[in-house]
Structure formats: C-alpha cells, structure tokens
Design a protein around this motif. Sequence first.
Motif, PDB file in Angstrom:
ATOM      1  N   ALA A 298       0.808  -1.220   0.000  1.00 30.49           N
ATOM      2  CA  ALA A 298       0.000   0.000   0.000  1.00 30.49           C
ATOM      3  C   ALA A 298       0.837   1.264   0.000  1.00 30.49           C
ATOM      4  N   SER A 299       2.035   1.202   0.591  1.00 31.75           N
ATOM      5  CA  SER A 299       2.882   2.398   0.654  1.00 31.75           C
ATOM      6  C   SER A 299       3.562   2.696  -0.679  1.00 31.75           C
ATOM      7  N   GLY A 300       3.687   1.691  -1.520  1.00 35.90           N
ATOM      8  CA  GLY A 300       4.385   1.850  -2.794  1.00 35.90           C
ATOM      9  C   GLY A 300       5.891   1.678  -2.687  1.00 35.90           C
ATOM     10  N   TRP A 301       6.408   1.469  -1.478  1.00 36.48           N
ATOM     11  CA  TRP A 301       7.852   1.326  -1.277  1.00 36.48           C
ATOM     12  C   TRP A 301       8.334  -0.114  -1.425  1.00 36.48           C
ATOM     13  N   ASP A 302       7.457  -1.079  -1.263  1.00 37.79           N
ATOM     14  CA  ASP A 302       7.830  -2.492  -1.363  1.00 37.79           C
ATOM     15  C   ASP A 302       7.240  -3.079  -2.640  1.00 37.79           C
ATOM     16  N   THR A 303       8.094  -3.680  -3.462  1.00 37.72           N
ATOM     17  CA  THR A 303       7.651  -4.287  -4.705  1.00 37.72           C
ATOM     18  C   THR A 303       7.970  -5.771  -4.676  1.00 37.72           C
ATOM     19  N   TYR A 304       6.955  -6.583  -4.942  1.00 33.13           N
ATOM     20  CA  TYR A 304       7.123  -8.031  -4.962  1.00 33.13           C
ATOM     21  C   TYR A 304       7.348  -8.480  -6.399  1.00 33.13           C
ATOM     22  N   LEU A 305       8.352  -9.349  -6.573  1.00 28.64           N
ATOM     23  CA  LEU A 305       8.744  -9.791  -7.913  1.00 28.64           C
ATOM     24  C   LEU A 305       8.945 -11.301  -7.928  1.00 28.64           C
ATOM     25  N   ARG A 306       8.971 -11.875  -9.143  1.00 25.66           N
ATOM     26  CA  ARG A 306       9.198 -13.311  -9.293  1.00 25.66           C
ATOM     27  C   ARG A 306      10.152 -13.544 -10.458  1.00 25.66           C
ATOM     28  N   ASP A 307      11.069 -14.460 -10.238  1.00 27.43           N
ATOM     29  CA  ASP A 307      11.976 -14.905 -11.292  1.00 27.43           C
ATOM     30  C   ASP A 307      11.276 -16.049 -12.011  1.00 27.43           C
ATOM     31  N   GLU A 308      10.869 -15.820 -13.243  1.00 26.02           N
ATOM     32  CA  GLU A 308      10.114 -16.828 -13.992  1.00 26.02           C
ATOM     33  C   GLU A 308      10.944 -18.079 -14.286  1.00 26.02           C
ATOM     34  N   ARG A 309      12.252 -17.929 -14.395  1.00 25.54           N
ATOM     35  CA  ARG A 309      13.115 -19.092 -14.683  1.00 25.54           C
ATOM     36  C   ARG A 309      13.273 -20.000 -13.472  1.00 25.54           C
ATOM     37  N   SER A 310      13.514 -19.422 -12.310  1.00 27.67           N
ATOM     38  CA  SER A 310      13.783 -20.237 -11.124  1.00 27.67           C
ATOM     39  C   SER A 310      12.553 -20.425 -10.236  1.00 27.67           C
ATOM     40  N   GLY A 311      11.550 -19.562 -10.406  1.00 27.76           N
ATOM     41  CA  GLY A 311      10.361 -19.620  -9.565  1.00 27.76           C
ATOM     42  C   GLY A 311      10.528 -18.911  -8.231  1.00 27.76           C
ATOM     43  N   GLU A 312      11.689 -18.301  -7.993  1.00 29.55           N
ATOM     44  CA  GLU A 312      11.956 -17.615  -6.726  1.00 29.55           C
ATOM     45  C   GLU A 312      11.198 -16.292  -6.648  1.00 29.55           C
ATOM     46  N   TYR A 313      10.829 -15.954  -5.413  1.00 30.86           N
ATOM     47  CA  TYR A 313      10.172 -14.676  -5.145  1.00 30.86           C
ATOM     48  C   TYR A 313      11.179 -13.720  -4.514  1.00 30.86           C
ATOM     49  N   TRP A 314      11.035 -12.444  -4.867  1.00 27.65           N
ATOM     50  CA  TRP A 314      11.958 -11.407  -4.408  1.00 27.65           C
ATOM     51  C   TRP A 314      11.161 -10.210  -3.921  1.00 27.65           C
ATOM     52  N   LEU A 315      11.803  -9.414  -3.083  1.00 32.76           N
ATOM     53  CA  LEU A 315      11.212  -8.170  -2.612  1.00 32.76           C
ATOM     54  C   LEU A 315      12.212  -7.043  -2.823  1.00 32.76           C
ATOM     55  N   LEU A 316      11.785  -6.011  -3.539  1.00 32.59           N
ATOM     56  CA  LEU A 316      12.572  -4.793  -3.709  1.00 32.59           C
ATOM     57  C   LEU A 316      12.019  -3.782  -2.713  1.00 32.59           C
ATOM     58  N   TYR A 317      12.875  -3.307  -1.820  1.00 30.32           N
ATOM     59  CA  TYR A 317      12.400  -2.386  -0.786  1.00 30.32           C
ATOM     60  C   TYR A 317      13.464  -1.342  -0.466  1.00 30.32           C
ATOM     61  N   TYR A 318      13.022  -0.327   0.254  1.00 33.67           N
ATOM     62  CA  TYR A 318      13.858   0.815   0.618  1.00 33.67           C
ATOM     63  C   TYR A 318      13.825   0.956   2.134  1.00 33.67           C
ATOM     64  N   PRO A 319      14.761   0.355   2.856  1.00 31.44           N
ATOM     65  CA  PRO A 319      14.710   0.387   4.313  1.00 31.44           C
ATOM     66  C   PRO A 319      14.838   1.797   4.892  1.00 31.44           C
ATOM     67  N   ASP A 320      15.399   2.705   4.139  1.00 33.41           N
ATOM     68  CA  ASP A 320      15.548   4.096   4.588  1.00 33.41           C
ATOM     69  C   ASP A 320      14.684   5.013   3.735  1.00 33.41           C
ATOM     70  N   SER A 321      13.429   4.615   3.525  1.00 35.19           N
ATOM     71  CA  SER A 321      12.547   5.350   2.617  1.00 35.19           C
ATOM     72  C   SER A 321      12.286   6.784   3.059  1.00 35.19           C
ATOM     73  N   TYR A 322      12.566   7.084   4.306  1.00 40.35           N
ATOM     74  CA  TYR A 322      12.382   8.448   4.805  1.00 40.35           C
ATOM     75  C   TYR A 322      13.442   9.401   4.245  1.00 40.35           C
ATOM     76  N   GLN A 323      14.540   8.866   3.704  1.00 43.53           N
ATOM     77  CA  GLN A 323      15.602   9.712   3.156  1.00 43.53           C
ATOM     78  C   GLN A 323      15.181  10.273   1.800  1.00 43.53           C
ATOM     79  N   HIS A 324      15.785  11.384   1.431  1.00 47.04           N
ATOM     80  CA  HIS A 324      15.520  12.009   0.141  1.00 47.04           C
ATOM     81  C   HIS A 324      15.762  10.998  -0.981  1.00 47.04           C
ATOM     82  N   GLY A 325      14.790  10.839  -1.856  1.00 44.80           N
ATOM     83  CA  GLY A 325      14.916   9.904  -2.966  1.00 44.80           C
ATOM     84  C   GLY A 325      14.678   8.455  -2.572  1.00 44.80           C
TER      85      GLY A 325
END
Length: 94
Positions: free
Chosen positions: A24-51
């Motif tokens: 809901a915040s837009g800071w965490d993106t869930y992804l999947r590797d179609e070749r391996s079937g693995e799930y990944w998370l792209l996130y910003y642990p310091d999202s309060y920082q500029h950029g």
Amino acid sequence: MIDEYVGDEAYVKASQLTKLGTDASGWDTYLRDERSGEYWLLYYPDSYQHGGGLRILSALRSLHFWLRRIESLSDRFGAAGMSTTSPLLVAECH
C-alpha cells in the motif's frame, strides 16, 4: 547463490524479474523470477531519506532477509508495535 542485491545491482536484477505488485505504501515491490520460480522483494529500508535511500532486493527464501526486514519494520513502527502476528509480517509471509 546470491540472496541480496544492493543499490544499482538491485535495480539491474529487478529489471530482469516479473513484477507481481506493491504494498500500500508503494515502497515495497514483490517480484518473481520466472526461470527459477523464486520470489523477491525490492524495498527501501531508509525510505524516509531524500529519494528513498538505498534500494535492496532480497530473495524471500533468505533468513538473512527476514531478520533485516523485521529490524527495518521495528525501526519504522517501533518495537512495541511489532509482533510475529503483526499484519505487516503476516502479509509478507504469505
């Protein structure tokens, strides 16, 4: 096997994965590797920082990821508000 990418490497690796959605915040993106079937998370642990701060891409199978994620959420929302049944953690575990 690499469990985590940081900075520009995270961006490059994430561009090779299929986006499943974001939180809901837009800071965490869930992804999947179609070749391996693995799930990944792209996130910003310091999202309060500029950029949004440094981006991190972590394999969801990684214990290292979950320990860092719990620490990040605890820092963001306060240790008193976190538990193993927290909706934030439960949603991310499923």
